[in-house]
Design a protein around this motif. Structure first.
Motif, short mmCIF file in Angstrom:
data_model
loop_
_atom_site.label_atom_id
_atom_site.label_comp_id
_atom_site.label_asym_id
_atom_site.label_seq_id
_atom_site.Cartn_x
_atom_site.Cartn_y
_atom_site.Cartn_z
N UNK A 113 0.83 -1.22 0.00
CA UNK A 113 0.00 0.00 0.00
C UNK A 113 0.86 1.26 0.00
N UNK A 114 0.39 2.24 -0.74
CA UNK A 114 1.00 3.57 -0.64
C UNK A 114 0.35 4.25 0.56
N UNK A 115 1.14 5.01 1.27
CA UNK A 115 0.60 5.65 2.47
C UNK A 115 0.13 7.06 2.13
N UNK A 116 -1.16 7.29 2.30
CA UNK A 116 -1.71 8.60 1.95
C UNK A 116 -1.14 9.71 2.84
N UNK A 117 -0.81 9.35 4.07
CA UNK A 117 -0.23 10.37 4.96
C UNK A 117 1.29 10.26 4.98
N UNK A 123 -4.95 13.97 0.70
CA UNK A 123 -4.78 14.18 -0.74
C UNK A 123 -5.11 15.60 -1.18
N UNK A 124 -6.03 16.26 -0.48
CA UNK A 124 -6.45 17.59 -0.94
C UNK A 124 -6.32 18.66 0.12
N UNK A 125 -5.87 18.28 1.28
CA UNK A 125 -5.73 19.25 2.36
C UNK A 125 -7.06 19.73 2.92
N UNK A 126 -8.13 18.94 2.72
CA UNK A 126 -9.44 19.35 3.26
C UNK A 126 -9.47 19.15 4.77
N UNK A 127 -10.14 20.05 5.46
CA UNK A 127 -10.25 19.95 6.92
C UNK A 127 -11.12 18.76 7.33
N UNK A 128 -10.77 18.16 8.45
CA UNK A 128 -11.58 17.06 8.98
C UNK A 128 -12.68 17.57 9.90
N UNK A 129 -12.64 18.85 10.22
CA UNK A 129 -13.59 19.40 11.19
C UNK A 129 -15.06 19.16 10.82
N UNK A 161 -6.33 -2.82 -8.55
CA UNK A 161 -6.12 -1.41 -8.21
C UNK A 161 -4.95 -1.20 -7.26
N UNK A 162 -4.37 -0.04 -7.37
CA UNK A 162 -3.36 0.37 -6.42
C UNK A 162 -4.03 0.49 -5.05
N UNK A 163 -3.37 -0.06 -4.02
CA UNK A 163 -3.95 0.06 -2.68
C UNK A 163 -3.28 1.19 -1.92
N UNK A 164 -4.08 1.91 -1.20
CA UNK A 164 -3.53 2.98 -0.35
C UNK A 164 -4.04 2.77 1.08
N UNK A 165 -3.27 3.22 2.03
CA UNK A 165 -3.73 3.14 3.42
C UNK A 165 -3.06 4.27 4.20
N UNK A 166 -3.17 4.20 5.50
CA UNK A 166 -2.63 5.28 6.33
C UNK A 166 -1.49 4.75 7.19
N UNK A 167 -0.54 5.63 7.45
CA UNK A 167 0.59 5.30 8.30
C UNK A 167 0.15 5.40 9.76
N UNK A 168 -0.52 6.47 10.05
CA UNK A 168 -0.90 6.78 11.43
C UNK A 168 -2.36 7.24 11.44
N UNK A 169 -3.24 6.42 12.00
CA UNK A 169 -4.65 6.80 12.01
C UNK A 169 -4.90 7.89 13.04
N UNK A 170 -5.77 8.85 12.70
CA UNK A 170 -6.19 9.79 13.75
C UNK A 170 -7.02 8.99 14.76
N UNK A 171 -7.17 9.51 15.93
CA UNK A 171 -7.93 8.80 16.96
C UNK A 171 -9.36 8.55 16.47
#
Ligand SMILES: [Zn+2]
Length: 196
Positions: free
Chosen positions: A87-91, A162-168, A125-135
């Motif tokens: 997997x490529x790491x999105x973060x 990927x787009x810098x969108x806020x998680x708020x 498909x290319x798989x992507x995942x996260x290195x460090x999940x937010x809580x």
């Protein structure tokens, strides 16, 4: 007396959370694959994601034939959010990957796995995942592993990478949904959730 239901968020009118659902214009088209058995699950967060993100499609089914839509997607720029050894790491460092479509498997790990193994095209498909999940802020689904995220959080986190969108906005929506669910829980059950 019939209780009126908000036709957008599907909560009863007095619990409508639409005012907490912000419209977000995402560039990467998110395609959520949902197992049929999840559709009526009140705790499912996909219906919130659907109301919030402008470029989001939900496909419901159980086998490859239900997901033929996936065949139209551009292989080179479509990724599947699913952990794997390659997997490529999105973060992590994704500067050289240009994504037009991101596929997200909804539901518990068991259901997500089931979809992964039954839908052949996903393996190309290319798989992507996260290195460090937010809580994980959304603890109502006990079936989820503690290190997994609700679908809405996973989508929000992916798009923040990927787009810098806020998680708020995703957190506001989840908080509103959780408040509704806490409201109808007996106090001792509620205390258990809140203390987690
Ligand atoms: Zn509503």
């Amino acid at each position: 007396m019939t209780r009126s239901i908000c036709d957008k968020c599907q909560f009863v009118a007095c619990d409508c959370i639409c005012m907490h659902l912000q419209q977000i214009i995402n560039q990467t088209h998110v395609v959520v694959l949902q197992h049929s058995s999840e559709v009526n699950n009140a705790k499912n967060t996909v219906r919130l994601a659907r109301l919030m993100y402008r470029n989001l499609t939900v496909l419901i089914g159980e086998n490859s034939n239900d997901f033929l839509y996936l065949k139209q997607l551009p292989l080179a720029t479509t990724a599947l959010l699913y952990p794997g050894t390659d997997s490529f790491l999105l973060d992590g460092d994704i500067s050289d990957i240009k994504l037009t479509h991101l596929i997200v498997l909804d539901g518990t790990w068991k259901k997500a796995n089931k979809l992964f193994f039954t839908i052949d095209i996903l393996k190309q498909l290319r798989q992507v995942s996260f290195q460090q999940l937010p809580e994980n802020r959304y603890h109502l689904r006990k079936a989820n592993r503690s290190d997994s995220l609700s679908s809405l959080e996973a989508i929000a986190y992916a798009l923040s990478c990927t787009e810098g969108l806020s998680m708020a906005p995703a957190y506001s929506a989840l908080d509103a949904m959780m408040e509704n669910q806490f409201k109808y829980m007996p106090a001792e059950v509620r205390a258990r959730y809140k203390s987690e």
